[in-house]
Write a protein that holds these residues in place. Structure first.
Motif, PDB file in Angstrom:
ATOM      1  N   LYS A 141       0.813  -1.211   0.000  1.00  0.00           N
ATOM      2  CA  LYS A 141       0.000   0.000   0.000  1.00  0.00           C
ATOM      3  C   LYS A 141       0.851   1.268   0.000  1.00  0.00           C
ATOM      4  O   LYS A 141       1.890   1.338   0.644  1.00  0.00           O
ATOM      5  CB  LYS A 141      -0.982   0.002   1.171  1.00  0.00           C
ATOM      6  N   PHE A 142       0.398   2.235  -0.750  1.00  0.00           N
ATOM      7  CA  PHE A 142       1.061   3.542  -0.874  1.00  0.00           C
ATOM      8  C   PHE A 142       0.423   4.406   0.198  1.00  0.00           C
ATOM      9  O   PHE A 142      -0.609   5.001   0.006  1.00  0.00           O
ATOM     10  CB  PHE A 142       0.747   4.084  -2.271  1.00  0.00           C
ATOM     11  N   VAL A 193      -5.274 -14.010 -12.591  1.00  0.00           N
ATOM     12  CA  VAL A 193      -4.819 -13.221 -13.749  1.00  0.00           C
ATOM     13  C   VAL A 193      -5.900 -12.223 -14.160  1.00  0.00           C
ATOM     14  O   VAL A 193      -5.610 -11.072 -14.513  1.00  0.00           O
ATOM     15  CB  VAL A 193      -4.454 -14.159 -14.931  1.00  0.00           C
ATOM     16  N   GLU A 194      -7.183 -12.634 -14.067  1.00  0.00           N
ATOM     17  CA  GLU A 194      -8.295 -11.739 -14.451  1.00  0.00           C
ATOM     18  C   GLU A 194      -8.336 -10.520 -13.528  1.00  0.00           C
ATOM     19  O   GLU A 194      -8.421  -9.375 -13.977  1.00  0.00           O
ATOM     20  CB  GLU A 194      -9.659 -12.466 -14.379  1.00  0.00           C
ATOM     21  N   LYS A 195      -8.279 -10.786 -12.207  1.00  0.00           N
ATOM     22  CA  LYS A 195      -8.326  -9.675 -11.234  1.00  0.00           C
ATOM     23  C   LYS A 195      -7.117  -8.764 -11.396  1.00  0.00           C
ATOM     24  O   LYS A 195      -7.189  -7.565 -11.175  1.00  0.00           O
ATOM     25  CB  LYS A 195      -8.384 -10.228  -9.805  1.00  0.00           C
ATOM     26  N   LEU A 196      -5.988  -9.357 -11.771  1.00  0.00           N
ATOM     27  CA  LEU A 196      -4.770  -8.578 -11.964  1.00  0.00           C
ATOM     28  C   LEU A 196      -4.951  -7.590 -13.123  1.00  0.00           C
ATOM     29  O   LEU A 196      -4.458  -6.470 -13.077  1.00  0.00           O
ATOM     30  CB  LEU A 196      -3.595  -9.515 -12.252  1.00  0.00           C
ATOM     31  N   LYS A 197      -5.690  -8.004 -14.138  1.00  0.00           N
ATOM     32  CA  LYS A 197      -5.950  -7.107 -15.284  1.00  0.00           C
ATOM     33  C   LYS A 197      -6.944  -6.016 -14.902  1.00  0.00           C
ATOM     34  O   LYS A 197      -6.808  -4.862 -15.291  1.00  0.00           O
ATOM     35  CB  LYS A 197      -6.501  -7.910 -16.476  1.00  0.00           C
ATOM     36  N   GLU A 198      -7.971  -6.381 -14.135  1.00  0.00           N
ATOM     37  CA  GLU A 198      -9.046  -5.432 -13.766  1.00  0.00           C
ATOM     38  C   GLU A 198      -8.542  -4.299 -12.875  1.00  0.00           C
ATOM     39  O   GLU A 198      -8.744  -3.130 -13.150  1.00  0.00           O
ATOM     40  CB  GLU A 198     -10.158  -6.175 -13.008  1.00  0.00           C
ATOM     41  N   ASN A 199      -7.931  -4.677 -11.751  1.00  0.00           N
ATOM     42  CA  ASN A 199      -7.482  -3.666 -10.781  1.00  0.00           C
ATOM     43  C   ASN A 199      -6.151  -4.127 -10.197  1.00  0.00           C
ATOM     44  O   ASN A 199      -6.092  -4.690  -9.112  1.00  0.00           O
ATOM     45  CB  ASN A 199      -8.553  -3.510  -9.676  1.00  0.00           C
ATOM     46  N   PRO A 200      -5.060  -3.884 -10.963  1.00  0.00           N
ATOM     47  CA  PRO A 200      -3.782  -4.509 -10.648  1.00  0.00           C
ATOM     48  C   PRO A 200      -3.276  -4.269  -9.224  1.00  0.00           C
ATOM     49  O   PRO A 200      -2.999  -5.218  -8.492  1.00  0.00           O
ATOM     50  CB  PRO A 200      -2.815  -3.901 -11.669  1.00  0.00           C
ATOM     51  N   LEU A 201      -3.182  -2.996  -8.836  1.00  0.00           N
ATOM     52  CA  LEU A 201      -2.602  -2.694  -7.520  1.00  0.00           C
ATOM     53  C   LEU A 201      -3.453  -3.241  -6.388  1.00  0.00           C
ATOM     54  O   LEU A 201      -2.941  -3.790  -5.419  1.00  0.00           O
ATOM     55  CB  LEU A 201      -2.445  -1.178  -7.336  1.00  0.00           C
ATOM     56  N   GLN A 202      -4.761  -3.080  -6.543  1.00  0.00           N
ATOM     57  CA  GLN A 202      -5.676  -3.552  -5.497  1.00  0.00           C
ATOM     58  C   GLN A 202      -5.525  -5.064  -5.316  1.00  0.00           C
ATOM     59  O   GLN A 202      -5.459  -5.565  -4.193  1.00  0.00           O
ATOM     60  CB  GLN A 202      -7.124  -3.190  -5.888  1.00  0.00           C
ATOM     61  N   LEU A 204      -2.932  -7.072  -6.179  1.00  0.00           N
ATOM     62  CA  LEU A 204      -1.625  -7.431  -5.616  1.00  0.00           C
ATOM     63  C   LEU A 204      -1.603  -7.160  -4.112  1.00  0.00           C
ATOM     64  O   LEU A 204      -1.057  -7.933  -3.330  1.00  0.00           O
ATOM     65  CB  LEU A 204      -0.500  -6.649  -6.301  1.00  0.00           C
ATOM     66  N   PHE A 205      -2.212  -6.050  -3.732  1.00  0.00           N
ATOM     67  CA  PHE A 205      -2.266  -5.692  -2.313  1.00  0.00           C
ATOM     68  C   PHE A 205      -3.073  -6.743  -1.532  1.00  0.00           C
ATOM     69  O   PHE A 205      -2.657  -7.189  -0.463  1.00  0.00           O
ATOM     70  CB  PHE A 205      -2.891  -4.302  -2.163  1.00  0.00           C
ATOM     71  N   GLU A 206      -4.204  -7.163  -2.091  1.00  0.00           N
ATOM     72  CA  GLU A 206      -5.045  -8.176  -1.417  1.00  0.00           C
ATOM     73  C   GLU A 206      -4.283  -9.494  -1.261  1.00  0.00           C
ATOM     74  O   GLU A 206      -4.333 -10.141  -0.205  1.00  0.00           O
ATOM     75  CB  GLU A 206      -6.334  -8.414  -2.219  1.00  0.00           C
ATOM     76  N   VAL A 393      -5.702   3.297   1.913  1.00  0.00           N
ATOM     77  CA  VAL A 393      -4.876   2.212   1.426  1.00  0.00           C
ATOM     78  C   VAL A 393      -3.986   2.735   0.308  1.00  0.00           C
ATOM     79  O   VAL A 393      -2.784   2.609   0.332  1.00  0.00           O
ATOM     80  CB  VAL A 393      -5.740   1.024   0.940  1.00  0.00           C
ATOM     81  N   PHE A 394      -4.581   3.389  -0.677  1.00  0.00           N
ATOM     82  CA  PHE A 394      -3.817   3.905  -1.803  1.00  0.00           C
ATOM     83  C   PHE A 394      -3.915   5.426  -1.888  1.00  0.00           C
ATOM     84  O   PHE A 394      -4.940   6.014  -1.550  1.00  0.00           O
ATOM     85  CB  PHE A 394      -4.314   3.296  -3.110  1.00  0.00           C
ATOM     86  N   LEU A 395      -2.852   6.033  -2.370  1.00  0.00           N
ATOM     87  CA  LEU A 395      -2.820   7.483  -2.526  1.00  0.00           C
ATOM     88  C   LEU A 395      -3.956   7.955  -3.440  1.00  0.00           C
ATOM     89  O   LEU A 395      -4.516   9.022  -3.254  1.00  0.00           O
ATOM     90  CB  LEU A 395      -1.459   7.898  -3.109  1.00  0.00           C
ATOM     91  N   GLU A 396      -4.291   7.128  -4.401  1.00  0.00           N
ATOM     92  CA  GLU A 396      -5.382   7.467  -5.318  1.00  0.00           C
ATOM     93  C   GLU A 396      -6.685   7.737  -4.547  1.00  0.00           C
ATOM     94  O   GLU A 396      -7.460   8.616  -4.903  1.00  0.00           O
ATOM     95  CB  GLU A 396      -5.578   6.308  -6.298  1.00  0.00           C
ATOM     96  N   ASP A 397      -6.903   6.978  -3.468  1.00  0.00           N
ATOM     97  CA  ASP A 397      -8.108   7.189  -2.646  1.00  0.00           C
ATOM     98  C   ASP A 397      -8.105   8.596  -2.052  1.00  0.00           C
ATOM     99  O   ASP A 397      -9.138   9.252  -1.972  1.00  0.00           O
ATOM    100  CB  ASP A 397      -8.161   6.171  -1.492  1.00  0.00           C
ATOM    101  N   VAL A 398      -6.920   9.052  -1.596  1.00  0.00           N
ATOM    102  CA  VAL A 398      -6.805  10.390  -0.997  1.00  0.00           C
ATOM    103  C   VAL A 398      -7.109  11.451  -2.054  1.00  0.00           C
ATOM    104  O   VAL A 398      -7.831  12.420  -1.804  1.00  0.00           O
ATOM    105  CB  VAL A 398      -5.381  10.620  -0.430  1.00  0.00           C
ATOM    106  N   LEU A 399      -6.546  11.274  -3.253  1.00  0.00           N
ATOM    107  CA  LEU A 399      -6.746  12.271  -4.315  1.00  0.00           C
ATOM    108  C   LEU A 399      -8.210  12.324  -4.756  1.00  0.00           C
ATOM    109  O   LEU A 399      -8.755  13.408  -5.011  1.00  0.00           O
ATOM    110  CB  LEU A 399      -5.840  11.969  -5.512  1.00  0.00           C
ATOM    111  N   ASP A 400      -8.845  11.161  -4.820  1.00  0.00           N
ATOM    112  CA  ASP A 400     -10.280  11.140  -5.165  1.00  0.00           C
ATOM    113  C   ASP A 400     -11.099  11.850  -4.098  1.00  0.00           C
ATOM    114  O   ASP A 400     -12.013  12.622  -4.396  1.00  0.00           O
ATOM    115  CB  ASP A 400     -10.777   9.688  -5.312  1.00  0.00           C
TER     116      ASP A 400
END
Length: 580
Positions: A141-142, A193-202, A204-206, A393-400
């Motif tokens: 997590k970032f 592999v499917e989940k990795l394509k959909e939301n890669p960082l999420q 990998l973190f899970e 969890v992710f910086l993207e959440d903060v920016l959103d």
């Protein structure tokens, strides 16, 4: 500019004391302007500093020395008032000259050079600066600490660049080590592999969270992780291929987030780049007799002052695999060879202070005297950073979240203009708010995160800075026809104008102070105070309805203040908005 007055006063002192004028430059400072203050001097000379650097004798009554020196100085066409305080001599400069010299660059299109051609800043060393910052771990997590490292490192890089250094911005990714053993082993068990394509960082973190939980009570998972990491260290193709996939995915996702923050890197490096060089560093340490084997079979360097192994740093595990610090030693040596830096600055949280102290000690013990040019800028923790959906969890959440909250605030205010891209404006205002909150105090302090306070438009916030800048841009647009190459400086004699000008005198000192301790708080507080002075001037010095030459002079004052505000904001990593 301030340097004209500083130089003139220094020359006067040099002639009186028969000393080179350069020795007086550091002892001369612009006086801090108080908001409600009436007419005040512009510069003060500290007699304590002159005694400290040997210009004046260090014995005798300092106040008598002050009075005596002041009595020898004569007023002239530049300095029209000389008074004394407690161990200081105050200088008041000609008011017309003050306006003329300070606002001159803004009629010549030299707005971005304001304050930079200064004897004070010339005393700073210039060269190549490598700044390592952000440095998140792949597939982890970032968190808020990475946000702090990112914006602090960006500020330092911007500042160094502004002051004339060649800057290399490096993101040193945590892309190696036992965590990849865990992730590699975990992906085989829990990955998709499917989940990795959909939301890669999420995804990998899970996987990482799941495998960590499993490893706590299952020794087989720990063993599988060790095996996978050993395969990586031995470059086995299947392990390397999976690792490469994780790394590329993560870097791609991070680039998108950095773009939103207005941050860029010249180099994406990582621990993985230095795994072979780490072994070379180990060999060098062995050849110098610095690497010892502990009772546990680990490779250590003795850092105790008396050589009694009371303080050691571990560089190798008992199975011979490298550790984080081993790779950091290799990375530092490699960077020196590759980039020939004059200084290297690491930006990480304060929990790593001991790590960097050990790193620099080991480099010096290896004979690398350039380690004296390495520096760790540490920072405190952010507490309570949560989004509406829970912990960050992710910086993207903060920016959103910051964009959504700012949009909501903007929709509720009457002053908000019709904007072409309200989302983009809200994001930039929100990021300004995050940065200013983070930079207001000492970097080393922990602070409590509070969305409401951060996003207030009143008070000392990033929203207030953006609002002030946008308001000045609006004033410029409305009076475009008035702007002229020349103006009459004698028409800026009101105290409100003088306060803005006196405050601008401090800009180069603020940059100088920031360059020395790498603390952004000096610049933030300077800009916030400038914004308050501008607010008063906006109320008390109307452009519209004033006589043509008065309006022109005032517009030049506002134009200068606007440029300095924008330049300072950019150094902080804030994009100044023309409308909001």
């Amino acid at each position: 500019m301030a340097s004209f007055f500083r130089r003139t006063i220094a020359a006067k002192l040099g002639r009186t004391l028969q000393q080179p004028e350069d020795v007086f430059i550091p002892a001369l400072t612009a006086i801090t302007v108080l908001k409600k203050q009436q007419e005040s001097p512009d510069f003060k000379l500290s007699l304590g500093t002159l005694r400290g650097n040997g210009v004046l004798p260090s014995h005798g009554d300092i106040q008598q020395q002050t009075e005596h020196l002041a009595s020898q100085l004569k007023e002239d066409s530049v300095v029209e008032g000389i008074t004394t305080g407690k161990a200081v001599i105050n200088f008041k400069v000609n008011r017309k000259l003050l306006a003329e010299k300070l606002l001159e660059p803004f009629g010549k299109g030299e707005d971005d050079k304001f304050g930079l051609n200064s004897e004070l800043l010339d005393s700073l060393k210039r060269g190549t600066t490598l700044v390592e910052y952000s440095s998140p771990n792949i597939a982890k997590k970032f968190h808020a600490g990475h946000l702090r490292s990112t914006i602090i490192g960006n500020f330092i890089a911007n500042l160094k660049e502004t002051l004339g250094n060649k800057v290399i911005r490096m993101n040193y990714l945590g892309d190696w080590g036992m965590q990849f053993g865990l992730l590699g082993a975990g992906f085989g068990q829990f990955g998709s592999v499917e989940k990795l394509k959909e939301n890669p960082l999420q995804h990998l973190f899970e996987v990482y969270v799941q495998v960590n939980k499993e490893a706590e009570h299952n020794p087989d998972v720990k063993q599988a992780a060790r095996v996978f990491f050993k395969q990586l260290e031995q470059h086995e193709s299947q392990a390397v291929s999976l690792w490469q996939q994780f790394r590329e995915i993560t870097v791609k996702e991070y680039r998108h987030v950095y773009k939103r923050l207005g941050v860029h890197f010249d180099v994406y490096s990582g621990e993985s780049f230095h795994q072979d060089q780490a072994q070379e560093a180990v060999r060098q340490l062995q050849s110098r007799g610095l690497l010892k084997t502990s009772e546990k079979g680990t490779g250590v360097v003795d850092l105790s002052p008396h050589g009694d192994m009371s303080s050691v740093c571990t560089l190798l595990r008992s199975d011979g695999t490298s550790l984080y610090i081993t790779r950091d030693i290799a990375a530092a040596i490699d960077r020196k060879e590759k980039y020939c830096f004059d200084e290297m600055i690491y930006v990480t949280d304060k929990s790593q202070e001991n790590h960097f102290s050990q790193l620099f000690q080991i480099l010096r013990a290896m004979g690398h005297s350039w380690a004296d040019g390495c520096r760790h800028v540490s920072f405190g923790l952010v507490q309570g950073m949560k989004t509406r959906t829970g912990d960050v969890v992710f910086l993207e959440d903060v920016l959103d979240e910051v964009r959504a909250r700012t949009l909501q605030n903007m929709s509720q205010t009457n002053t908000t203009k019709e904007l072409e891209d309200a989302d983009d404006t809200a994001e930039k205002v929100g990021i300004s708010a995050l940065i200013v909150r983070d930079f207001k105090g000492s970097l080393h302090s922990d602070y409590k995160f509070d969305w409401e306070r951060i996003l207030q438009s009143q008070g000392d916030t990033g929203v207030f800075l953006q609002y002030t800048h946008a308001r000045l841009c609006s004033l410029m647009r409305k009076n475009e026809g008035l702007a002229a190459a020349t103006f009459n400086p004698s028409l800026l004699g009101e105290q409100t104008s003088i306060s803005v000008l006196q405050h601008l005198l401090r800009y180069e000192e603020v940059l100088h102070q920031s360059a020395q301790d790498l603390e952004p708080k000096h610049l933030v507080n300077f800009l916030l105070k400038l914004s308050h002075f501008i607010a008063s001037a906006h109320r008390e010095l109307p452009v519209k309805g004033s006589q043509h030459d008065v309006a022109q002079a005032r517009l030049r004052l506002f134009s200068g203040a606007c440029s300095v505000l924008a330049n300072g904001m950019r150094i902080l990593g804030i994009t100044p908005l023309n409308k909001m």
